[in-house]
Design an enzyme around this catalytic site. Structure first.
Site, PDB file in Angstrom:
ATOM      1  N   SER A  69       7.427   1.942  -8.081  1.00 15.01           N
ATOM      2  CA  SER A  69       6.208   2.544  -7.511  1.00 15.01           C
ATOM      3  C   SER A  69       5.720   1.893  -6.226  1.00 15.01           C
ATOM      4  O   SER A  69       4.811   2.421  -5.595  1.00 15.01           O
ATOM      5  CB  SER A  69       5.072   2.479  -8.525  1.00 15.01           C
ATOM      6  OG  SER A  69       5.184   3.547  -9.416  1.00 15.01           O
ATOM      7  N   TYR A 196      11.833  12.005  -5.400  1.00 13.37           N
ATOM      8  CA  TYR A 196      10.937  11.006  -5.997  1.00 13.37           C
ATOM      9  C   TYR A 196      11.729   9.930  -6.754  1.00 13.37           C
ATOM     10  O   TYR A 196      11.539   8.732  -6.547  1.00 13.37           O
ATOM     11  CB  TYR A 196       9.944  11.719  -6.929  1.00 13.37           C
ATOM     12  CG  TYR A 196       9.120  10.772  -7.766  1.00 13.37           C
ATOM     13  CD1 TYR A 196       8.027  10.103  -7.223  1.00 13.37           C
ATOM     14  CD2 TYR A 196       9.445  10.520  -9.101  1.00 13.37           C
ATOM     15  CE1 TYR A 196       7.277   9.213  -7.994  1.00 13.37           C
ATOM     16  CE2 TYR A 196       8.700   9.644  -9.866  1.00 13.37           C
ATOM     17  CZ  TYR A 196       7.621   8.994  -9.313  1.00 13.37           C
ATOM     18  OH  TYR A 196       6.896   8.112 -10.061  1.00 13.37           O
ATOM     19  N   TYR A 248      -2.610   0.895 -11.359  1.00 15.80           N
ATOM     20  CA  TYR A 248      -2.902   1.835 -12.446  1.00 15.80           C
ATOM     21  C   TYR A 248      -4.219   1.455 -13.125  1.00 15.80           C
ATOM     22  O   TYR A 248      -5.190   1.123 -12.447  1.00 15.80           O
ATOM     23  CB  TYR A 248      -1.759   1.885 -13.477  1.00 15.80           C
ATOM     24  CG  TYR A 248      -0.399   1.836 -12.854  1.00 15.80           C
ATOM     25  CD1 TYR A 248       0.035   2.891 -12.057  1.00 15.80           C
ATOM     26  CD2 TYR A 248       0.453   0.745 -13.013  1.00 15.80           C
ATOM     27  CE1 TYR A 248       1.274   2.855 -11.460  1.00 15.80           C
ATOM     28  CE2 TYR A 248       1.700   0.709 -12.408  1.00 15.80           C
ATOM     29  CZ  TYR A 248       2.091   1.765 -11.642  1.00 15.80           C
ATOM     30  OH  TYR A 248       3.318   1.723 -11.049  1.00 15.80           O
ATOM     31  N   VAL A 266       7.138  -0.683 -11.806  1.00 20.60           N
ATOM     32  CA  VAL A 266       7.620  -1.074 -13.138  1.00 20.60           C
ATOM     33  C   VAL A 266       8.928  -1.869 -13.104  1.00 20.60           C
ATOM     34  O   VAL A 266       9.391  -2.333 -14.140  1.00 20.60           O
ATOM     35  CB  VAL A 266       7.759   0.133 -14.109  1.00 20.60           C
ATOM     36  CG1 VAL A 266       6.406   0.727 -14.448  1.00 20.60           C
ATOM     37  CG2 VAL A 266       8.723   1.165 -13.575  1.00 20.60           C
TER      38      VAL A 266
HETATM   39  N1  GLU Z   1       9.855   5.710 -11.144  1.00 17.88           N
HETATM   40  C1  GLU Z   1       8.846   5.270 -12.051  1.00 17.88           C
HETATM   41  C2  GLU Z   1       8.291   6.455 -12.801  1.00 17.88           C
HETATM   42  O1  GLU Z   1       8.069   7.453 -12.188  1.00 17.88           O
HETATM   43  C3  GLU Z   1       7.778   4.577 -11.281  1.00 17.88           C
HETATM   44  C4  GLU Z   1       6.700   4.043 -12.158  1.00 17.88           C
HETATM   45  C5  GLU Z   1       6.120   2.772 -11.664  1.00 17.88           C
HETATM   46  O2  GLU Z   1       6.761   1.948 -11.009  1.00 17.88           O
HETATM   47  O3  GLU Z   1       4.945   2.579 -11.940  1.00 17.88           O
HETATM   48  O4  GLU Z   1       8.072   6.423 -13.979  1.00 17.88           O
END
Ligand code: GLU
Length: 314
Positions: A69, A196, A248, A266
């Protein structure tokens, strides 16, 4: 001339690397993307690039990891460059107070994601970058932007991670389809999700990531070229979003403990910005329950305190 501050930073980084090496509670790796579940929690890396160009790298700061992310900071920057404030008709600017992949707010808020850093918001931003292009072109544009900012053409996409998430990204597919039903996405859902997943799978080291974040610490300009990446006002606003929405439903806690704009992923990385002072990247794959790197947050809290870098003062 800068001897003492360089020495102070070097010592701070060395102390932090030592402390992190000895930590036994290292968090849990993200397992919902199978490829990320294989990464060892033993890693800890850090890179700090001060505004005068001084670079300090410690621990595993040169080992590439999945930025996940954190890429959302850079796709937001690109999308704002393309469509300007029109972006804010597709996505909001408020903290969500919900997990990164939550779907509940989307129904109440007519498919408009709360902010560009939760998954739904980042998917909507990706859709804006994709419009008028083939997925391959849009992805190439994002990757070249990262390589340019990092001043390193070797930055690449980890295709295994991208494929792993593509296979298992049912929640993101649900978010994208749901937004599509409200007319928030313009492109075919599969195309938007493909771009994405791939930009989340960009692999970078802390050094490369801290290099890429320099423009946010320097009023929008890239020190390698002396040219503006974005105007100072835009850099200030991206930093504001990182502070309020970058972790978040752990964003308030991060602001409270660290006091710096930051964006986590993540994969266990965090990019943090000490405006006017430094761009900082940390990485440790073990996460806490909000999906943020456990050691990464502790390390940044210690660094901000040792250097007096919190934007809220001592
Ligand atoms: N590619 C991950 C997802 O979409 C990114 C989530 C993250 O890093 O918070 O679940």
């Amino acid at each position: 001339m800068m001897g003492s501050s360089v020495g102070k930073l070097q010592t701070a980084v060395e102390e932090i690397v030592d402390e992190m090496r000895g930590m036994s509670e290292r968090g849990t790796v993200a397992s919902y993307i199978p490829e990320l579940a294989c990464v060892d929690t033993k890693y800890f890396g850090i890179a700090v690039i001060e505004s005068d160009g001084n670079v300090i790298v410690g621990g595993d700061g040169d080992v590439p990891f999945s930025i996940q992310s954190i890429s959302k900071v850079f796709t937001l920057t690109l999308a704002l460059g393309k469509v300007g404030n029109r972006l804010w008709t597709r996505v909001g600017r408020e903290p969500s107070g919900s997990p990164f992949n939550s779907i509940v707010q989307l129904e109440r808020e007519q498919g408009i994601p709360r902010n560009p850093f939760i998954n739904a918001g980042a998917i909507a931003v990706t859709d804006l970058i994709l419009s008028g292009h083939q997925p391959r072109e849009a992805l190439g544009e994002i990757l070249r932007f990262m390589q340019f900012l990092a001043d390193d053409p070797t930055v690449t996409i980890d295709q295994e991670v991208a494929a792993s998430e593509h296979r298992t990204g049912f929640r993101n597919a649900a978010l994208a389809n749901y937004m599509k039903s409200f007319g928030v996405l313009d492109n075919p859902v599969d195309f938007t999700l493909g771009v994405y997943f791939h930009h989340c799978a960009i692999a970078m080291s802390c050094r490369q990531l801290a290099m890429a974040g320099r423009f946010l610490a320097q009023n929008g300009s890239n020190p390698s070229t002396g040219l503006a990446v974005v105007q100072p006002e835009r850099a200030r606003r991206i930093n504001a979003l990182m502070l309020t929405c970058g972790h978040y439903d752990g964003s308030g806690e991060f602001a409270y403990r660290v006091g710096l704009p930051g964006k986590s992923g993540v994969g266990g990385g965090i990019l943090a910005v000490a405006p006017g002072k430094a761009s900082i990247a940390v990485w440790s794959p073990g996460l806490d329950t909000t999906g943020n790197s456990r050691l990464g947050q502790i390390a940044l809290e210690k660094l901000a305190k040792k250097m007096g870098w919190s934007i809220f003062g001592a």
